[in-house]
Design an enzyme around this catalytic site. Structure first.
Site, mmCIF file in Angstrom:
data_model
loop_
_atom_site.group_PDB
_atom_site.id
_atom_site.type_symbol
_atom_site.label_atom_id
_atom_site.label_comp_id
_atom_site.label_asym_id
_atom_site.label_seq_id
_atom_site.Cartn_x
_atom_site.Cartn_y
_atom_site.Cartn_z
ATOM 1 N N ARG A 173 0.834 -1.205 0.000
ATOM 2 C CA ARG A 173 0.000 0.000 0.000
ATOM 3 C C ARG A 173 0.867 1.252 0.000
ATOM 4 O O ARG A 173 0.949 1.968 -0.993
ATOM 5 C CB ARG A 173 -0.952 -0.014 1.211
ATOM 6 C CG ARG A 173 -2.087 1.024 1.141
ATOM 7 C CD ARG A 173 -1.697 2.402 1.610
ATOM 8 N NE ARG A 173 -1.159 2.438 2.963
ATOM 9 C CZ ARG A 173 -0.611 3.510 3.505
ATOM 10 N NH1 ARG A 173 -0.495 4.638 2.796
ATOM 11 N NH2 ARG A 173 -0.116 3.487 4.739
ATOM 12 N N ASP A 174 1.569 1.493 1.077
ATOM 13 C CA ASP A 174 2.359 2.712 1.201
ATOM 14 C C ASP A 174 3.473 2.763 0.164
ATOM 15 O O ASP A 174 3.841 3.840 -0.313
ATOM 16 C CB ASP A 174 2.954 2.784 2.616
ATOM 17 C CG ASP A 174 3.423 4.183 2.985
ATOM 18 O OD1 ASP A 174 3.139 5.117 2.224
ATOM 19 O OD2 ASP A 174 4.063 4.337 4.030
ATOM 20 N N HIS A 208 5.506 4.248 12.870
ATOM 21 C CA HIS A 208 5.642 4.284 11.409
ATOM 22 C C HIS A 208 6.694 5.336 11.093
ATOM 23 O O HIS A 208 6.458 6.535 11.230
ATOM 24 C CB HIS A 208 4.282 4.654 10.805
ATOM 25 C CG HIS A 208 4.252 4.763 9.311
ATOM 26 N ND1 HIS A 208 3.553 3.874 8.529
ATOM 27 C CD2 HIS A 208 4.792 5.658 8.459
ATOM 28 C CE1 HIS A 208 3.661 4.217 7.254
ATOM 29 N NE2 HIS A 208 4.422 5.307 7.190
ATOM 30 N N HIS A 238 9.618 6.958 8.477
ATOM 31 C CA HIS A 238 10.208 7.097 7.150
ATOM 32 C C HIS A 238 11.714 7.328 7.289
ATOM 33 O O HIS A 238 12.182 7.949 8.237
ATOM 34 C CB HIS A 238 9.546 8.236 6.389
ATOM 35 C CG HIS A 238 8.213 7.858 5.823
ATOM 36 N ND1 HIS A 238 7.943 7.854 4.480
ATOM 37 C CD2 HIS A 238 7.076 7.426 6.441
ATOM 38 C CE1 HIS A 238 6.689 7.453 4.280
ATOM 39 N NE2 HIS A 238 6.153 7.194 5.455
ATOM 40 N N CYS A 263 6.249 10.107 0.487
ATOM 41 C CA CYS A 263 5.118 10.988 0.769
ATOM 42 C C CYS A 263 5.043 12.049 -0.321
ATOM 43 O O CYS A 263 6.063 12.674 -0.647
ATOM 44 C CB CYS A 263 5.286 11.661 2.137
ATOM 45 S SG CYS A 263 4.002 12.875 2.508
ATOM 46 N N ASN A 294 9.383 3.849 4.190
ATOM 47 C CA ASN A 294 9.639 3.498 5.589
ATOM 48 C C ASN A 294 10.983 2.797 5.718
ATOM 49 O O ASN A 294 11.690 2.576 4.735
ATOM 50 C CB ASN A 294 8.548 2.540 6.090
ATOM 51 C CG ASN A 294 7.182 3.141 6.007
ATOM 52 O OD1 ASN A 294 7.029 4.343 5.906
ATOM 53 N ND2 ASN A 294 6.162 2.299 6.042
#
Length: 322
Positions: free
Chosen positions: A29-30, A223, A225, A256, A265
């Protein structure tokens, strides 16, 4: 989870460290939502299957958003259905609004993550809602979930918890206010995210200690990054507060849209190695995870990948934690 004593990062305060930790894979997803490659559904299923075989037991398989906005994630419902066939796998999805929550409940996802940005500017840019409007939406999601008799957990993810590329400083008091508001609105648990890679270990320790004092065990995940190479250091700081679940993306993919140049991440393989080498069990077979990374890297040729373990390999002294 059981804990062991660990040396404090500062002062004389006694801290604890988990004996076990969860690496929640969010690359599907991310990671995929932030790159141009649209991975075929069959490849995604293979990724999920191989990650499960490697020992990963929590995977965020996609997001219920309109396909016109994120065509990379248009197959989320099919992926949830597939992932639910794998024994012991906790299947998560991201949902930005009530319609997404309806889809998550219909698909019988185990967890729906609702993102809330503590930065007012980032919240408007990312979700077109203020933080308080997101909280109101969570209350509707809780009512919908309860009325349906669903067991899907609601996790409120507080993003830009350490700063924002649009707004700059985000006050800790506002982060904690948003977190408490999510719990009051009916979220089952909450997590904190360094969305744009501004965090450092000292800041993580301070904020997570404050958050744990308010939310206790309901503060479930960190979470981080790796924009400036501090993701694993920040994980270590959060570990000292007792947090034992962390998001990560295989090969560190993602980023992002409001942090140009930001990487994803912490790389899942690097994070799993850190934890296992520290004596914190993850249940992950690193040889299998590295083999999966090699496969995914071939699928994503031309995309920017990150991480270091794949290049250096496991040290001869490495022994998995029992």
């Amino acid at each position: 989870m059981s804990r062991v004593r660990a040396k404090p990062l500062h002062g004389d305060k006694t801290v604890t460290q988990p004996r076990r930790a969860v690496v929640r894979e969010v690359g599907l997803r991310d990671g995929l939502q932030s790159i141009s490659t649209v991975l075929p559904t069959a490849r995604k299923k293979e990724w999920i299957r191989d990650a499960h075989a490697a020992g990963q037991r929590e995977i965020e398989v996609g997001s219920f958003v309109p396909a016109r906005l994120l065509p990379q994630l248009a197959d989320t419902a099919e992926l949830v259905a597939y992932a639910k066939t794998l024994p012991g796998l906790v299947v998560s999805v991201l949902v930005p609004n009530l319609r997404g929550a309806e889809s998550a409940i219909d698909a019988q996802a185990d967890v729906m993550l609702v993102p809330l940005s503590a930065s007012h500017a980032h919240s408007l840019a990312n979700l077109r809602r203020t933080p308080d409007e997101v909280v109101a939406e969570v209350a509707k999601m809780r009512a919908l979930r309860d009325a349906a008799g669903s067991k899907t957990l609601i996790e409120g993810g507080v993003g830009t918890a350490f700063g924002c590329t649009l707004q700059g400083e985000v006050a800790a008091v506002e982060v904690l206010r948003c977190m408490q508001a999510l719990l009051d609105a009916g979220a089952d648990r909450v997590s904190l995210a360094d969305t744009v890679g501004y965090a450092n270990p000292a800041a993580v320790l301070r904020l997570f200690e404050q958050a744990r004092a308010i939310a206790g065990e309901r503060l479930c995940c960190g979470h981080f990054h790796d924009t400036r190479g501090l993701a694993l250091a920040n994980v270590y700081a959060a570990l000292q507060t007792g947090v034992d679940r962390f998001d990560a993306t295989l090969a560190g993919i993602g980023g992002c849209p409001h942090a140009p140049g930001a990487s994803g991440n912490a790389a899942s393989e690097d994070l799993a190695f850190l934890l296992e080498d520290m004596g914190i069990a993850t249940g992950i077979d690193l040889h299998r995870l590295l083999a999966l990374r090699h496969k995914v890297a071939a699928w994503l040729q031309g995309e920017v990948l990150h991480g270091t373990l794949w290049r250096a390999g496991l040290p001869k002294t490495f022994a998995p934690t029992a």
